[in-house]
Design an enzyme around this catalytic site. Structure first.
Site, short mmCIF file in Angstrom:
data_model
loop_
_atom_site.label_atom_id
_atom_site.label_comp_id
_atom_site.label_asym_id
_atom_site.label_seq_id
_atom_site.Cartn_x
_atom_site.Cartn_y
_atom_site.Cartn_z
N GLU A 259 5.10 84.45 47.94
CA GLU A 259 5.56 83.06 47.82
C GLU A 259 4.85 82.39 46.66
O GLU A 259 3.63 82.52 46.52
CB GLU A 259 5.26 82.24 49.08
CG GLU A 259 6.13 82.50 50.28
CD GLU A 259 5.82 81.54 51.42
OE1 GLU A 259 5.23 80.47 51.16
OE2 GLU A 259 6.16 81.85 52.57
N LYS A 317 12.02 70.71 57.41
CA LYS A 317 10.63 71.16 57.32
C LYS A 317 9.70 69.98 57.54
O LYS A 317 9.90 68.90 56.97
CB LYS A 317 10.36 71.80 55.95
CG LYS A 317 11.08 73.11 55.73
CD LYS A 317 10.49 73.89 54.57
CE LYS A 317 9.11 74.40 54.93
NZ LYS A 317 8.55 75.27 53.88
N GLU A 323 7.42 69.35 50.92
CA GLU A 323 7.80 70.50 51.74
C GLU A 323 9.30 70.66 51.85
O GLU A 323 9.80 71.77 52.04
CB GLU A 323 7.21 70.36 53.14
CG GLU A 323 5.70 70.55 53.22
CD GLU A 323 5.29 71.98 52.92
OE1 GLU A 323 6.02 72.91 53.32
OE2 GLU A 323 4.24 72.18 52.28
#
Length: 471
Positions: A259, A317, A323
């Protein structure tokens, strides 16, 4: 990021051996396209690999017969059961892997995600769960074709600055990290690492240069421990993990960046969040990885596999505004900002590694092989090409130096000469930079021009004109 990444896909765009760029497709939202529509999106973008953060049946069924390689994940919520009961692990593999394989080409299983920072303490379950899953694969004679790993966050590090002083948190070393790394070594697998320069910049914007965080030209930062100079924050973060592994005698394990990304929007106190910065980070990272010049200062020969976070903005999220704004696409599949998964794309003439689907490009590679991948130099040759991200003015200034004081042979790009067409600054700069680079024996530092160029490992062309290798 990772503990909220359940129900996610990861899509990969590759360019022969130059590296792989992937995009996490999170599903923490109530307004995303169906699995079938997502698979069509993947196919339309030439995606060859995807990663699920679970083993969602509709997605696995939609991927069947596509030839796309798949990674599935055992969620943190069932890690304890997977560790405690070999029969549970076997049943999970039979239900979520064997039931779809090989029509759906599952190639790896991620056991948990950022287990060390999960709200419930699951650390002690991680390695036993990995071992039970591997035993299940062995019993089913799939251990030779399906790998096992588990993504960790940078919070597993006790020290990360300077990179050479990287070390793991002492309480994790003997209890879980050494056994996990030994498992990865014995099974020929790799360590997944989630790394976000945005978080480091946001917390230290007074001392970290934004250019350094976004892969833009900068003077670099010298590691006081080993004298290596770093030109971007992501390299420094990954080398801190390499140093930490080396400190406990596991410097042979490869790293996959599972990620990384940059938010296009954030709260008022989230310094650095914004569309321009997100486009710069992801665009420059893609360009770097696909150029084949993707090793780190500590591991310059390492292949780089990077998964961008994320495919879509995800409206459910939790946490700060950022986010919910890491996506490259809105839920209606419109682009949040323009980032191409090719070198060059629509920026007026760059180095193209994949089909640009009709968009112009003045510097390209030779025709691809029958498999659809581009041939790579097998002789150790390398070339220097222009970095269009710095803009025409800086390319022109650097080209003026190369063709003047630098002594590059720029006669072939004069009007009427063999390499004059296409008549673009980027194409001409690529020829000039490469001439300078080859004349200096491809020595380290001779393909930089203050960030206006970079090294590639496959032979580029300018129109019908091949750049010489000097070999």
């Amino acid at each position: 990021m990772g503990i909220f990444a359940c129900c996610s896909l990861l899509l990969l765009f590759s360019a022969a051996e130059a590296g792989i760029v992937g995009v996490n497709y999170g599903r923490v939202a109530n307004n995303l396209p169906s699995a079938t529509e997502v698979v069509e999106l993947l196919k339309s973008n030439g995606v060859s690999h995807v990663k699920l953060y679970d083993a969602d049946p509709p997605v696995l069924r939609a991927l069947a017969g596509t030839g796309v390689k798949v990674v599935v994940t055992i969620p943190n919520e069932i890690l304890a059961s997977t560790a405690a009961r070999p029969g549970f692990a076997l049943a999970w593999v039979q239900r979520n892997v064997v039931a779809y394989y090989p029509s759906t080409q599952i190639q790896a299983i991620a056991v948990g995600n950022e287990v060390f920072v999960y709200p419930r303490n699951l650390t002690t379950f991680l390695v036993p769960a990995m071992q039970n899953v591997h035993a299940a694969l062995s019993r089913l004679r799939l251990d030779g074709v399906i790998k096992i790993s588990s993504p960790i966050a940078l919070t597993a590090l006790q020290n990360s600055y300077p990179s050479s002083a990287g070390s793991f948190r002492p309480e994790l070393v003997s209890s879980v990290l050494q056994p996990m790394l030994e498992f990865l070594r014995q099974t020929g697998s790799y360590l997944m690492v989630n790394a976000y320069p945005f978080f480091a910049y946001e917390a230290n914007a007074d001392v970290i240069s934004l250019d350094y965080a976004l892969f833009r030209p900068n003077p670099g930062v010298v590691d006081s421990g080993n004298g290596l100079r770093y030109y971007n924050l992501l390299d420094a973060q990954i080398d801190a993990v390499f140093a930490a592994m080396s400190a406990i005698k596991y410097d042979d394990i490869k790293i996959v960046i599972s990620e990384t990304g940059w938010p296009s929007k954030g709260d008022a106190d989230e310094t650095g969040a914004g569309q321009a910065n997100a486009a710069a980070y992801n665009g420059n990272l893609i360009r770097r990885v696909l150029s084949g010049n993707a090793g780190t200062p500590l591991r310059p020969q390492a292949d780089m596999v990077v998964y961008l976070f994320a495919l879509f903005n995800e409206n459910q999220k939790p946490g700060p505004t950022s986010e919910r704004n890491y996506g490259l696409f809105y839920p209606d599949e419109g682009k949040v900002y323009d980032v191409e998964f090719t070198l060059g794309g629509s920026n007026g003439g760059g180095l193209r590694w994949e089909d640009d689907r009709g968009k112009g490009s003045s510097t390209t590679l030779p025709p691809s092989s029958s498999s659809g991948t581009v041939r790579t130099s097998s002789t150790g040759e390398s070339w220097c090409v222009a970095n269009a991200m710095v803009g025409k003015a800086r390319l022109q200034a650097a080209m003026d130096y190369a063709c003047g004081e630098g002594g590059a042979d720029c006669r072939p790009i004069q009007r009427g000469a063999a390499c004059y067409e296409p008549d673009t600054v980027e194409a001409h700069a690529s020829y000039a930079f490469n001439s300078y680079y080859q004349s200096k024996g491809r020595a380290r530092g001779t393909c930089d021009f203050e960030g206006a160029s970079y090294v590639v490992s496959r032979p580029p062309r300018i129109g019908d004109c091949a750049l010489p290798s000097g070999a």
